[in-house]
Write a protein that holds these residues in place. Structure first.
Motif, PDB file in Angstrom:
ATOM      1  N   HIS A  45       3.676  91.890 -95.011  1.00 14.83           N
ATOM      2  CA  HIS A  45       3.180  91.532 -96.409  1.00 14.83           C
ATOM      3  C   HIS A  45       1.881  90.679 -96.623  1.00 14.83           C
ATOM      4  CE1 HIS A  45       4.223  87.167 -95.558  1.00 14.83           C
ATOM      5  NE2 HIS A  45       5.022  87.569 -94.840  1.00 14.83           N
ATOM      6  N   HIS A  46       1.537  90.110 -97.859  1.00 15.26           N
ATOM      7  CA  HIS A  46       0.042  89.496 -97.935  1.00 15.26           C
ATOM      8  C   HIS A  46      -0.019  88.197 -97.880  1.00 15.26           C
ATOM      9  CE1 HIS A  46       2.610  89.023-101.553  1.00 15.26           C
ATOM     10  NE2 HIS A  46       1.655  88.499-102.228  1.00 15.26           N
ATOM     11  N   GLY A  59      14.831  85.831 -92.453  1.00 18.49           N
ATOM     12  CA  GLY A  59      15.014  85.828 -90.849  1.00 18.49           C
ATOM     13  C   GLY A  59      14.607  86.895 -90.255  1.00 18.49           C
ATOM     14  N   ARG A  60      13.671  87.729 -90.910  1.00 21.96           N
ATOM     15  CA  ARG A  60      13.149  88.865 -90.197  1.00 21.96           C
ATOM     16  C   ARG A  60      11.709  88.667 -89.556  1.00 21.96           C
ATOM     17  NH1 ARG A  60      16.539  90.526 -88.156  1.00 21.96           N
ATOM     18  NH2 ARG A  60      15.687  92.605 -87.821  1.00 21.96           N
ATOM     19  N   PRO A  61      11.350  89.401 -88.631  1.00 24.40           N
ATOM     20  CA  PRO A  61       9.653  89.128 -88.080  1.00 24.40           C
ATOM     21  C   PRO A  61       8.793  89.529 -89.010  1.00 24.40           C
ATOM     22  CG  PRO A  61      11.089  90.207 -86.338  1.00 24.40           C
ATOM     23  CD  PRO A  61      12.046  89.914 -87.458  1.00 24.40           C
ATOM     24  N   GLN A  62       7.880  88.818 -88.843  1.00 21.02           N
ATOM     25  CA  GLN A  62       6.610  89.153 -90.106  1.00 21.02           C
ATOM     26  C   GLN A  62       5.306  89.701 -89.447  1.00 21.02           C
ATOM     27  OE1 GLN A  62       6.302  85.951 -92.902  1.00 21.02           O
ATOM     28  NE2 GLN A  62       8.069  85.115 -92.110  1.00 21.02           N
ATOM     29  N   VAL A  63       4.612  90.393 -90.214  1.00 23.85           N
ATOM     30  CA  VAL A  63       3.284  90.637 -90.062  1.00 23.85           C
ATOM     31  C   VAL A  63       2.383  90.438 -91.352  1.00 23.85           C
ATOM     32  CG1 VAL A  63       1.364  92.409 -89.333  1.00 23.85           C
ATOM     33  CG2 VAL A  63       3.775  92.551 -88.457  1.00 23.85           C
ATOM     34  N   VAL A  64       1.613  89.375 -91.348  1.00 20.10           N
ATOM     35  CA  VAL A  64       0.973  88.950 -92.464  1.00 20.10           C
ATOM     36  C   VAL A  64      -0.497  89.290 -92.521  1.00 20.10           C
ATOM     37  CG1 VAL A  64       0.294  86.918 -93.937  1.00 20.10           C
ATOM     38  CG2 VAL A  64       2.416  86.914 -92.315  1.00 20.10           C
ATOM     39  N   VAL A  65      -0.918  89.990 -93.763  1.00 18.91           N
ATOM     40  CA  VAL A  65      -2.236  90.470 -93.912  1.00 18.91           C
ATOM     41  C   VAL A  65      -2.838  89.819 -95.053  1.00 18.91           C
ATOM     42  CG1 VAL A  65      -3.841  92.639 -94.541  1.00 18.91           C
ATOM     43  CG2 VAL A  65      -1.374  92.843 -93.399  1.00 18.91           C
ATOM     44  N   PRO A  66      -3.289  88.545 -94.840  1.00 21.59           N
ATOM     45  CA  PRO A  66      -3.850  87.606 -95.885  1.00 21.59           C
ATOM     46  C   PRO A  66      -5.153  87.995 -96.519  1.00 21.59           C
ATOM     47  CG  PRO A  66      -4.432  86.657 -93.709  1.00 21.59           C
ATOM     48  CD  PRO A  66      -3.486  87.929 -93.563  1.00 21.59           C
ATOM     49  N   THR A  67      -5.075  87.936 -97.913  1.00 17.80           N
ATOM     50  CA  THR A  67      -6.496  88.325 -98.486  1.00 17.80           C
ATOM     51  C   THR A  67      -7.318  86.998 -99.033  1.00 17.80           C
ATOM     52  OG1 THR A  67      -4.842  88.088-100.440  1.00 17.80           O
ATOM     53  CG2 THR A  67      -5.148  90.321 -99.498  1.00 17.80           C
ATOM     54  N   HIS A 117       2.696  82.220 -88.407  1.00 23.89           N
ATOM     55  CA  HIS A 117       2.305  82.512 -87.073  1.00 23.89           C
ATOM     56  C   HIS A 117       2.460  81.313 -85.907  1.00 23.89           C
ATOM     57  CE1 HIS A 117       0.583  84.330 -83.517  1.00 23.89           C
ATOM     58  NE2 HIS A 117      -0.557  83.686 -83.521  1.00 23.89           N
ATOM     59  N   ALA A 118       2.015  80.089 -86.201  1.00 22.71           N
ATOM     60  CA  ALA A 118       2.469  78.995 -85.627  1.00 22.71           C
ATOM     61  C   ALA A 118       3.514  78.610 -85.399  1.00 22.71           C
ATOM     62  CB  ALA A 118       1.429  77.816 -86.089  1.00 22.71           C
ATOM     63  N   LEU A 119       4.478  78.872 -86.292  1.00 20.45           N
ATOM     64  CA  LEU A 119       6.048  78.857 -86.485  1.00 20.45           C
ATOM     65  C   LEU A 119       6.789  79.464 -85.496  1.00 20.45           C
ATOM     66  CD1 LEU A 119       7.987  76.869 -87.944  1.00 20.45           C
ATOM     67  CD2 LEU A 119       8.429  78.757 -89.760  1.00 20.45           C
ATOM     68  N   GLY A 120       5.972  80.624 -85.207  1.00 25.04           N
ATOM     69  CA  GLY A 120       6.762  81.514 -84.096  1.00 25.04           C
ATOM     70  C   GLY A 120       7.562  82.717 -84.790  1.00 25.04           C
ATOM     71  N   VAL A 121       7.550  82.927 -86.253  1.00 30.07           N
ATOM     72  CA  VAL A 121       8.123  83.754 -86.722  1.00 30.07           C
ATOM     73  C   VAL A 121       7.387  84.934 -87.137  1.00 30.07           C
ATOM     74  CG1 VAL A 121       9.702  81.991 -87.838  1.00 30.07           C
ATOM     75  CG2 VAL A 121       7.663  82.967 -89.162  1.00 30.07           C
ATOM     76  N   ALA A 122       6.155  85.050 -86.741  1.00 30.22           N
ATOM     77  CA  ALA A 122       5.192  85.988 -87.357  1.00 30.22           C
ATOM     78  C   ALA A 122       4.308  86.529 -86.045  1.00 30.22           C
ATOM     79  CB  ALA A 122       4.523  85.995 -88.250  1.00 30.22           C
ATOM     80  N   ALA A 123       3.770  87.848 -85.970  1.00 31.50           N
ATOM     81  CA  ALA A 123       2.847  88.149 -85.176  1.00 31.50           C
ATOM     82  C   ALA A 123       1.446  87.710 -85.498  1.00 31.50           C
ATOM     83  CB  ALA A 123       2.662  89.694 -84.960  1.00 31.50           C
ATOM     84  N   LYS A 124       0.375  87.783 -84.784  1.00 29.45           N
ATOM     85  CA  LYS A 124      -0.798  87.474 -85.133  1.00 29.45           C
ATOM     86  C   LYS A 124      -1.358  87.872 -86.407  1.00 29.45           C
ATOM     87  CE  LYS A 124      -5.558  87.411 -83.061  1.00 29.45           C
ATOM     88  NZ  LYS A 124      -6.459  87.809 -82.176  1.00 29.45           N
TER      89      LYS A 124
END
Length: 417
Positions: free
Chosen positions: A310-311, A324-332, A344-351
């Motif tokens: 997600h964005h 409660g699902r792993p995330q990949v974030v593509v910030p704009t 990411h720092a919280l540990g729930v998302a990849a880089k």
């Protein structure tokens, strides 16, 4: 109590206000939500009264100049310079409609963006909503600043600079709207000090620091649990085989080339043996291992997904955390890089993968981590339980009801703020 809720922005801005409105209505209040015509059907679906405000989020988010600006970096201020400003006539019309929408209310609640168009006459209790921790503090840097660990003086300096930039950004808008200027260098100074300021994000990320004013509150996210029945085809797609990956770029989809984005993401998703649910964007025609849906209830979809791309909008991030699902974030731009870094720092998302560096190689690395790193999956599960336990809208409603009662019993507390 007659509550008037005023919000400008994307669906991610409006839907939490719908959630707040349905909670206030369930507690016996009459609720009117004033926002763009794009969201009338959602507001009425929730059983709230609707007032249309001029303009559309597409005027900004779908403007070709925005995509051009974001290719150069995530600066909201660069994007604002590239996209043409609304005319003075439009701004005056908006301010007039906001005044009409709030006239006669017993309570006004506005978002930070719509607060710029609002001026209290001192007769009605009101408060604001911010999508990130806004009040200055020595505990962390301002949202727009580098999130460096440089100590308390640095943190306070970033908030001073953020306040100055906010004032520069909104001064011409207030002038065109024929509204008095807000305090120089600190346009939101009264919020949280003289009137309530609510931040609807999870307390797993933030709790109120000791140097915040007493009327600033972090409530937990505001989720609207709408009555929604999934299409049979979507149910079948989700139930077949390994849970798919969900891709949603929300209101920022217009800056992503539809066919190119799907081709890039799908190739990576396939390489990990998954299928894809495409929410609200991409091309009209998709392959058999892709399910495209324009309107979906995230609390149904996201927990059934293996990972969420997600964005990084505040409330999409909240839905992914809740699931409660792993995330990949593509910030704009705007607050999305901030939230990408936080999860990411919280540990729930990849880089995170910044929009300007959104390549298949980077996506492959991050999605691979989201799908296979057990620590990310377990942390996402645990945080999801905490987020689901928060009662954000109930907490917000209690704060607002108490504020109205204080106003009535003590006189116009903070009326001129």
């Amino acid at each position: 109590m007659r509550a008037s809720l005023v919000v400008l922005g994307s669906r991610g801005d409006v839907q939490p206000f719908i959630a707040l409105g349905t909670t206030l209505k369930a507690r016996g209040h009459t609720v009117t939500l004033a926002t763009h015509g794009d969201f009338e059907s959602l507001v009425r679906e929730a059983g709230l009264d609707f007032i249309e405000l001029p303009g559309s989020p597409r005027d900004f988010l779908a403007h070709p100049a925005l995509a051009e600006a974001l290719q150069q970096g995530a600066s909201l201020f660069r994007a604002a310079r590239k996209v043409p400003r609304p005319t003075a006539e439009h701004i005056q019309n908006l301010a007039a409609e906001v005044a009409k929408a709030t006239a006669g209310a017993d309570l006004v609640v506005n978002s930070i963006l719509s607060r710029i168009s609002f001026e209290s006459d001192g007769s009605t209790p009101w408060g604001s909503v911010t999508w990130w921790p806004l009040n200055p503090t020595a505990q962390w840097p301002a949202m727009i600043a580098p999130q460096a660990n440089l100590g308390r003086p640095y943190n306070r300096l970033t908030h001073r600079m953020a306040g100055l930039l906010d004032w520069i950004t909104i001064r011409n808008f207030r002038k065109d709207a024929n509204l008095p200027q807000l305090p120089f260098g600190a346009p939101y100074r009264s919020l949280g000090k003289d009137v309530p300021l609510l931040c609807p994000v999870t307390r797993s990320l933030f709790t109120e620091p000791s140097d915040w004013p007493g009327l600033s509150h972090i409530t937990g996210y505001w989720f609207w649990d709408r009555e929604w029945t999934p299409p049979r085809e979507l149910v079948d797609f989700m139930d077949f085989g390994t849970p798919p990956v969900t891709l949603s770029f929300g209101s920022i989809w217009p800056v992503h080339p539809p066919a190119e984005t799907l081709e890039k993401v799908l190739a990576v998703v396939r390489s990990h043996g998954r299928r894809l649910v495409l929410v609200g964007g991409g091309p009209a025609t998709v392959p058999e291992d892709v399910f495209r849906v324009d309107d979906v209830h995230y609390p149904w979809l996201l927990p059934r997904s293996s990972a969420v791309i997600h964005h990084g909008g505040c409330n999409t991030t909240g839905e992914a955390l809740r699931a409660g699902r792993p995330q990949v974030v593509v910030p704009t731009f705007a607050d999305s890089p901030f939230w990408a870094a936080k999860v990411h720092a919280l540990g729930v998302a990849a880089k995170p993968i910044p929009f300007q560096k959104f390549t298949a190689e980077r996506l492959d690395e991050s999605l691979g981590a989201a799908l296979t790193d057990e620590s990310i999956r377990q942390r996402a599960h645990d945080v999801g339980e905490s987020v689901r336990a928060e009662q954000g809208t109930e907490k917000a409603a209690e704060i607002l009801e108490e504020w109205v009662e204080r106003w009535r019993t003590r006189g116009s507390v903070g009326a001129t703020a």
